[in-house]
Design a protein around this motif. Sequence first.
Motif, PDB file in Angstrom:
ATOM      1  N   GLY A 127      81.205  73.027  64.220  1.00  0.00           N
ATOM      2  CA  GLY A 127      80.993  73.874  63.049  1.00  0.00           C
ATOM      3  C   GLY A 127      81.704  73.397  61.801  1.00  0.00           C
ATOM      4  N   LEU A 128      82.421  72.264  61.884  1.00  0.00           N
ATOM      5  CA  LEU A 128      83.174  71.783  60.730  1.00  0.00           C
ATOM      6  C   LEU A 128      83.134  70.257  60.663  1.00  0.00           C
ATOM      7  CD1 LEU A 128      84.998  72.798  58.386  1.00  0.00           C
ATOM      8  CD2 LEU A 128      86.947  72.402  59.889  1.00  0.00           C
ATOM      9  N   GLN A 129      82.715  69.752  59.508  1.00  0.00           N
ATOM     10  CA  GLN A 129      82.691  68.308  59.239  1.00  0.00           C
ATOM     11  C   GLN A 129      83.606  68.033  58.059  1.00  0.00           C
ATOM     12  OE1 GLN A 129      80.332  65.666  60.617  1.00  0.00           O
ATOM     13  NE2 GLN A 129      80.467  67.154  62.258  1.00  0.00           N
ATOM     14  N   ILE A 130      84.126  66.820  58.016  1.00  0.00           N
ATOM     15  CA  ILE A 130      84.930  66.395  56.876  1.00  0.00           C
ATOM     16  C   ILE A 130      84.170  65.274  56.172  1.00  0.00           C
ATOM     17  CG2 ILE A 130      86.307  64.802  58.306  1.00  0.00           C
ATOM     18  CD1 ILE A 130      88.717  65.490  56.478  1.00  0.00           C
ATOM     19  N   GLU A 131      84.040  65.408  54.868  1.00  0.00           N
ATOM     20  CA  GLU A 131      83.357  64.401  54.059  1.00  0.00           C
ATOM     21  C   GLU A 131      84.419  63.588  53.339  1.00  0.00           C
ATOM     22  OE1 GLU A 131      79.833  63.983  50.690  1.00  0.00           O
ATOM     23  OE2 GLU A 131      80.273  65.954  51.545  1.00  0.00           O
ATOM     24  N   LEU A 132      84.354  62.272  53.498  1.00  0.00           N
ATOM     25  CA  LEU A 132      85.356  61.398  52.913  1.00  0.00           C
ATOM     26  C   LEU A 132      84.767  60.025  52.638  1.00  0.00           C
ATOM     27  CD1 LEU A 132      87.859  60.322  55.728  1.00  0.00           C
ATOM     28  CD2 LEU A 132      85.593  61.192  56.143  1.00  0.00           C
ATOM     29  N   ALA A 133      85.505  59.225  51.886  1.00  0.00           N
ATOM     30  CA  ALA A 133      85.067  57.867  51.584  1.00  0.00           C
ATOM     31  C   ALA A 133      85.200  57.001  52.832  1.00  0.00           C
ATOM     32  CB  ALA A 133      85.909  57.279  50.456  1.00  0.00           C
ATOM     33  N   PRO A 134      84.245  56.108  53.077  1.00  0.00           N
ATOM     34  CA  PRO A 134      84.336  55.230  54.246  1.00  0.00           C
ATOM     35  C   PRO A 134      85.655  54.455  54.315  1.00  0.00           C
ATOM     36  CG  PRO A 134      82.161  55.067  53.272  1.00  0.00           C
ATOM     37  CD  PRO A 134      82.997  55.899  52.336  1.00  0.00           C
ATOM     38  N   ALA A 135      86.128  53.960  53.180  1.00  0.00           N
ATOM     39  CA  ALA A 135      87.375  53.191  53.171  1.00  0.00           C
ATOM     40  C   ALA A 135      88.558  54.037  53.648  1.00  0.00           C
ATOM     41  CB  ALA A 135      87.654  52.635  51.780  1.00  0.00           C
ATOM     42  N   ASP A 136      88.544  55.332  53.323  1.00  0.00           N
ATOM     43  CA  ASP A 136      89.625  56.215  53.774  1.00  0.00           C
ATOM     44  C   ASP A 136      89.563  56.422  55.283  1.00  0.00           C
ATOM     45  OD1 ASP A 136      90.747  56.515  51.242  1.00  0.00           O
ATOM     46  OD2 ASP A 136      89.527  58.275  50.779  1.00  0.00           O
ATOM     47  N   LEU A 137      88.353  56.599  55.819  1.00  0.00           N
ATOM     48  CA  LEU A 137      88.209  56.743  57.267  1.00  0.00           C
ATOM     49  C   LEU A 137      88.732  55.495  57.979  1.00  0.00           C
ATOM     50  CD1 LEU A 137      87.148  58.206  59.815  1.00  0.00           C
ATOM     51  CD2 LEU A 137      85.014  56.954  59.462  1.00  0.00           C
ATOM     52  N   ILE A 138      88.347  54.339  57.482  1.00  0.00           N
ATOM     53  CA  ILE A 138      88.759  53.070  58.093  1.00  0.00           C
ATOM     54  C   ILE A 138      90.276  52.917  58.026  1.00  0.00           C
ATOM     55  CG2 ILE A 138      88.605  50.558  57.829  1.00  0.00           C
ATOM     56  CD1 ILE A 138      85.621  51.202  56.840  1.00  0.00           C
ATOM     57  N   ALA A 139      90.862  53.229  56.882  1.00  0.00           N
ATOM     58  CA  ALA A 139      92.315  53.107  56.724  1.00  0.00           C
ATOM     59  C   ALA A 139      93.061  54.089  57.629  1.00  0.00           C
ATOM     60  CB  ALA A 139      92.704  53.332  55.266  1.00  0.00           C
ATOM     61  N   LEU A 140      92.611  55.324  57.694  1.00  0.00           N
ATOM     62  CA  LEU A 140      93.315  56.337  58.486  1.00  0.00           C
ATOM     63  C   LEU A 140      93.226  56.097  59.986  1.00  0.00           C
ATOM     64  CD1 LEU A 140      92.479  59.655  56.606  1.00  0.00           C
ATOM     65  CD2 LEU A 140      94.644  58.464  56.709  1.00  0.00           C
ATOM     66  N   THR A 141      92.163  55.479  60.433  1.00  0.00           N
ATOM     67  CA  THR A 141      91.991  55.231  61.867  1.00  0.00           C
ATOM     68  C   THR A 141      92.425  53.830  62.269  1.00  0.00           C
ATOM     69  OG1 THR A 141      89.701  54.528  61.543  1.00  0.00           O
ATOM     70  CG2 THR A 141      90.061  56.852  62.084  1.00  0.00           C
ATOM     71  N   GLY A 142      92.654  52.958  61.289  1.00  0.00           N
ATOM     72  CA  GLY A 142      92.969  51.575  61.598  1.00  0.00           C
ATOM     73  C   GLY A 142      91.789  50.864  62.240  1.00  0.00           C
ATOM     74  N   ALA A 143      90.593  51.340  61.931  1.00  0.00           N
ATOM     75  CA  ALA A 143      89.380  50.848  62.594  1.00  0.00           C
ATOM     76  C   ALA A 143      88.983  49.463  62.114  1.00  0.00           C
ATOM     77  CB  ALA A 143      88.223  51.813  62.337  1.00  0.00           C
ATOM     78  N   ARG A 144      88.313  48.771  63.013  1.00  0.00           N
ATOM     79  CA  ARG A 144      87.625  47.548  62.617  1.00  0.00           C
ATOM     80  C   ARG A 144      86.193  47.970  62.299  1.00  0.00           C
ATOM     81  NH1 ARG A 144      84.508  44.430  66.299  1.00  0.00           N
ATOM     82  NH2 ARG A 144      84.184  45.525  68.249  1.00  0.00           N
ATOM     83  N   VAL A 145      85.500  47.174  61.507  1.00  0.00           N
ATOM     84  CA  VAL A 145      84.120  47.454  61.132  1.00  0.00           C
ATOM     85  C   VAL A 145      83.244  46.374  61.736  1.00  0.00           C
ATOM     86  CG1 VAL A 145      82.523  47.748  59.207  1.00  0.00           C
ATOM     87  CG2 VAL A 145      84.881  48.567  59.002  1.00  0.00           C
ATOM     88  N   ALA A 146      82.188  46.803  62.425  1.00  0.00           N
ATOM     89  CA  ALA A 146      81.285  45.846  63.078  1.00  0.00           C
ATOM     90  C   ALA A 146      79.906  46.485  63.251  1.00  0.00           C
ATOM     91  CB  ALA A 146      81.837  45.438  64.448  1.00  0.00           C
ATOM     92  N   GLU A 147      78.920  45.683  63.518  1.00  0.00           N
ATOM     93  CA  GLU A 147      77.580  46.200  63.781  1.00  0.00           C
ATOM     94  C   GLU A 147      77.517  46.625  65.243  1.00  0.00           C
ATOM     95  OE1 GLU A 147      74.476  43.677  62.341  1.00  0.00           O
ATOM     96  OE2 GLU A 147      75.407  43.496  60.381  1.00  0.00           O
ATOM     97  N   ILE A 148      77.681  47.924  65.473  1.00  0.00           N
ATOM     98  CA  ILE A 148      77.748  48.449  66.834  1.00  0.00           C
ATOM     99  C   ILE A 148      76.652  49.477  67.139  1.00  0.00           C
ATOM    100  CG2 ILE A 148      80.199  48.000  67.184  1.00  0.00           C
ATOM    101  CD1 ILE A 148      80.626  51.033  66.411  1.00  0.00           C
ATOM    102  N   ALA A 149      75.795  49.749  66.157  1.00  0.00           N
ATOM    103  CA  ALA A 149      74.739  50.754  66.356  1.00  0.00           C
ATOM    104  C   ALA A 149      73.376  50.076  66.487  1.00  0.00           C
ATOM    105  CB  ALA A 149      74.721  51.742  65.197  1.00  0.00           C
ATOM    106  N   ARG A 150      72.507  50.721  67.252  1.00  0.00           N
ATOM    107  CA  ARG A 150      71.134  50.236  67.359  1.00  0.00           C
ATOM    108  C   ARG A 150      70.186  51.404  67.170  1.00  0.00           C
ATOM    109  NH1 ARG A 150      69.458  51.880  72.319  1.00  0.00           N
ATOM    110  NH2 ARG A 150      71.047  52.102  73.892  1.00  0.00           N
TER     111      ARG A 150
END
Length: 150
Positions: A127-150
């Motif tokens: 029932g709750l989503q957070i809207e944010l800039a992609p760069a902020d999501l990546i920075a906060l999670t320490g995520a790597r970015v890759a083509e992982i979806a099909r």
Amino acid sequence: MTPAVEAAKRAGIAFELREYSGVEVGEGDYATAVAAALGRPPAQLYKTLVAKIDGELAVFVVPADRQLDLRAAGKRAELAGKAEAERATGYVVGGISPLGQRKRLPATVDASVYEWETILVSAGRRGLQIELAPADLIALTGARVAEIAR
């Protein structure tokens, strides 16, 4: 307030909370239904999936209208069971956020994230989503970015 929202506040990033209702887990494609309830394109809403890669848990963030490509995720990749994902993240399925997890798991965000100025991910409860800039999501999670979806 959820741990995901607390994490965003602590980081001092810009974000908006988006509430929705009328979507039930287990009825069709939950993430796509959430996007529809919010009046957003499914490709702008990202779902958080927990998978096992060589026996280790990891988080994958992919658009609502696509699936995680297990081959791109890693060798011997498989989606984690519901109970295992909930235990590791501290969230219930349908409300698993990439932010503020009980145990910070390695994260990967699909490269399509750069197509958007802002994206939506779970804020840590159904029932709750957070809207944010992609760069902020990546920075906060320490995520790597890759083509992982099909």
